[in-house]
Design an enzyme around this catalytic site. Structure first.
Site, short mmCIF file in Angstrom:
data_model
loop_
_atom_site.label_atom_id
_atom_site.label_comp_id
_atom_site.label_asym_id
_atom_site.label_seq_id
_atom_site.Cartn_x
_atom_site.Cartn_y
_atom_site.Cartn_z
N GLU A 113 41.17 63.36 26.80
CA GLU A 113 40.65 64.04 25.62
C GLU A 113 41.78 64.41 24.68
O GLU A 113 42.90 64.66 25.12
CB GLU A 113 39.90 65.31 26.06
CG GLU A 113 38.67 64.96 26.88
CD GLU A 113 37.90 66.17 27.42
OE1 GLU A 113 36.73 65.98 27.74
OE2 GLU A 113 38.47 67.26 27.51
N CYS A 126 46.10 68.22 19.58
CA CYS A 126 46.50 68.49 20.97
C CYS A 126 46.27 67.20 21.75
O CYS A 126 45.14 66.71 21.82
CB CYS A 126 45.62 69.63 21.47
SG CYS A 126 45.92 70.08 23.18
N CYS A 133 45.92 65.64 35.98
CA CYS A 133 47.20 66.33 36.07
C CYS A 133 47.48 66.63 37.53
O CYS A 133 46.56 66.96 38.29
CB CYS A 133 47.17 67.63 35.27
SG CYS A 133 48.76 68.49 35.21
N CYS A 137 47.42 73.80 38.81
CA CYS A 137 47.32 75.22 38.47
C CYS A 137 45.85 75.64 38.64
O CYS A 137 44.96 75.01 38.07
CB CYS A 137 47.80 75.46 37.03
SG CYS A 137 49.51 74.92 36.78
N CYS A 140 43.28 76.16 35.61
CA CYS A 140 43.17 75.10 34.60
C CYS A 140 42.19 74.04 35.08
O CYS A 140 42.31 73.53 36.19
CB CYS A 140 44.55 74.49 34.37
SG CYS A 140 44.52 73.02 33.30
N CYS A 369 42.19 75.55 25.53
CA CYS A 369 43.26 75.42 26.51
C CYS A 369 42.71 75.45 27.92
O CYS A 369 42.01 76.38 28.29
CB CYS A 369 44.23 76.58 26.40
SG CYS A 369 45.34 76.41 25.06
N1 SAH Z 1 51.05 70.74 31.71
C1 SAH Z 1 51.37 71.44 30.48
C2 SAH Z 1 50.24 71.41 29.46
C3 SAH Z 1 49.04 72.16 29.96
S1 SAH Z 1 47.83 72.76 28.84
C4 SAH Z 1 51.71 72.88 30.81
O1 SAH Z 1 51.34 73.34 31.87
O2 SAH Z 1 52.34 73.53 30.01
C5 SAH Z 1 48.62 73.87 27.76
C6 SAH Z 1 48.58 75.34 28.13
O3 SAH Z 1 47.26 75.82 28.42
C7 SAH Z 1 49.43 75.66 29.33
O4 SAH Z 1 50.20 76.79 29.06
C8 SAH Z 1 48.38 75.96 30.38
O5 SAH Z 1 48.89 76.76 31.41
C9 SAH Z 1 47.34 76.66 29.56
N2 SAH Z 1 46.06 76.77 30.23
C10 SAH Z 1 45.57 75.99 31.22
N3 SAH Z 1 44.37 76.41 31.62
C11 SAH Z 1 44.06 77.47 30.85
C12 SAH Z 1 42.92 78.34 30.77
N4 SAH Z 1 41.88 78.14 31.55
N5 SAH Z 1 42.95 79.32 29.85
C13 SAH Z 1 44.02 79.48 29.03
N6 SAH Z 1 45.11 78.71 29.06
C14 SAH Z 1 45.14 77.71 29.96
#
Ligand code: SAH
Length: 379
Positions: A113, A126, A133, A137, A140, A369
């Site tokens: 996406e 974005c 991934c 985490c 996420c 995000c």
């Molecule tokens: N792998 C990269 C990009 C991830 S997405 C990274 O981890 O930085 C970009 C941001 O969104 C990251 O900071 C991630 O931790 C955050 N993110 C992921 N899930 C989220 C959620 N459910 N709510 C808010 N931010 C989130």
């Protein structure tokens, strides 16, 4: 702390599973290597440059429109250099049309996406750097499905070229609209630094002027990472003044081990040191991403500890972006109370750490995000 999800936790994976490679595309090839492409196709070098001018300079990908190429050879040359890589599956509009999420199908059926966000005076895209991934985490959505594969550089660039094409078309049709993508953030699906070569190659294609790239300012590009320390140092040495965003989410190792599993390999102090080195090498202020999760990481003492950890490494090198957590399916976690969020921000600012709460776009279309979780179904 509440259990992160109702399902078993996915494992952290750094290596990409072995998969068939996407078709090679002009955007995968460094300009210095274009001569080899021309030789392969049996055409003079300037033909590749012409196609590059169409693709990067005019956002044109249709061979029929490339009338400066010999008619008999147009399809063959342009077809070999610009194989279709992304097919739109669904396009969803949110925030009254200001946010647009596109679900793409790749050549092998994998799905990714990208999310376009219009703001006054700028447009941010974005992009995804991997299908799925491997960072796992628990808060996420993308992290829950594991890694499917790395994207090629061109699969990343095409997300941007495609958005740029729609904005340019809209602008020429209506005489209004921004006309171009001003910012690109690697904050879609995937960990860009775990797909290092393709991500850096994509950044080069984005920032170099036509016919080598799309000519987007490097200052408008942000690479977000969980903190792969050796790759952060490598990126610092690339001579690309892009912004680094570090997904910290906790200032202490005990909690960060839970929220960002890669913390077991690179500790808070190490990722912050690497971020500080990144600032020194590039002069670009680092963004610290901090998803505020109710009663998990939003305590006042954690705001104080975060400020202390950042200021211990100097001032003026960093700012903090708290992001209200976007709850994802299956997780018991939710966003902090507004008053708790406000206190967290106040403490950071009072300590002298510039702090801006990130506006969360696209919640209504699961495009915010951490909500990106394209279903991986064939078709
Ligand atoms: N792998 C990269 C990009 C991830 S997405 C990274 O981890 O930085 C970009 C941001 O969104 C990251 O900071 C991630 O931790 C955050 N993110 C992921 N899930 C989220 C959620 N459910 N709510 C808010 N931010 C989130």
């Amino acid at each position: 702390m509440p259990a992160p999800t109702t399902t078993p936790r996915p494992a952290l994976t750094l290596a990409s599973p072995r998969r068939a490679k996407p078709p090679r595309h002009l955007a995968d090839v460094a300009p210095a290597e274009r001569a080899g492409l021309a030789a392969e196709l049996g055409v003079p070098g300037f033909r590749v440059k012409q196609v590059a001018q169409h693709y990067f300079g005019r956002l044109q990908a249709d061979p029929a429109a490339m009338t400066d190429l010999p008619a008999a050879d147009r399809e063959r040359i342009a077809g070999a250099l610009l194989p279709p890589l992304l097919t739109p599956v669904t396009v969803l509009e949110g925030d009254g049309g200001e946010t647009v999420k596109t679900l793409w199908r790749l050549f092998d059926g994998a799905r990714i996406e990208s999310v376009l966000m219009r703001y006054p005076g700028r447009v941010t895209l974005c992009v995804s750097s991997q299908a799925g991934c491997g960072m796992a985490c628990p808060f996420c959505a993308t992290g829950q499905g594991g890694l499917k594969r790395n994207l090629s550089a061109a699969e990343i660039v095409e997300q941007v070229a495609s958005a740029a094409r729609s904005l340019a078309a809209e602008h020429s049709a209506t005489g209004t609209g921004p006309g171009r993508v001003s910012n690109v953030v690697f904050m879609g699906m995937g960990e860009a630094l775990a797909n290092y070569r393709a991500s850096v190659a994509a950044v080069r294609r984005l920032v170099e002027p036509a016919p080598d790239g799309l000519g987007i300012s490097a200052r408008g590009v942000t690479v977000s990472t969980v903190g792969l320390v050796p790759r952060v140092d490598e990126l610092a040495a690339e001579g690309l003044p892009v912004t680094l965003a570090l997904s910290l989410h906790a200032p202490d190792d005990a909690l960060r081990d839970e929220l960002v599993p890669l913390n077991s390999r690179y500790r808070v102090a190490e990722v912050l040191d690497a971020s500080r080195r990144y600032f020194e090498a590039t002069g670009r202020r680092v963004s610290i991403e901090y998803a505020l999760i109710r009663d998990v990481n939003d305590h006042a003492w954690r705001a104080d500890l975060l400020a202390e950890q950042l200021l211990a490494r100097g001032s003026g090198w960093v700012h903090v972006n708290p992001i209200p957590l976007n709850p994802t399916p299956g997780s018991r976690w939710t966003a902090s109370e507004p008053a708790v969020e406000a206190e967290f921000v106040r403490r950071l600012r009072e300590a002298g750490v510039p702090t801006t709460v990130r506006d969360t776009r696209g919640r209504d279309i699961d495009g915010a995000c951490g909500q990106l979780a394209a279903l991986d179904v064939a078709g």
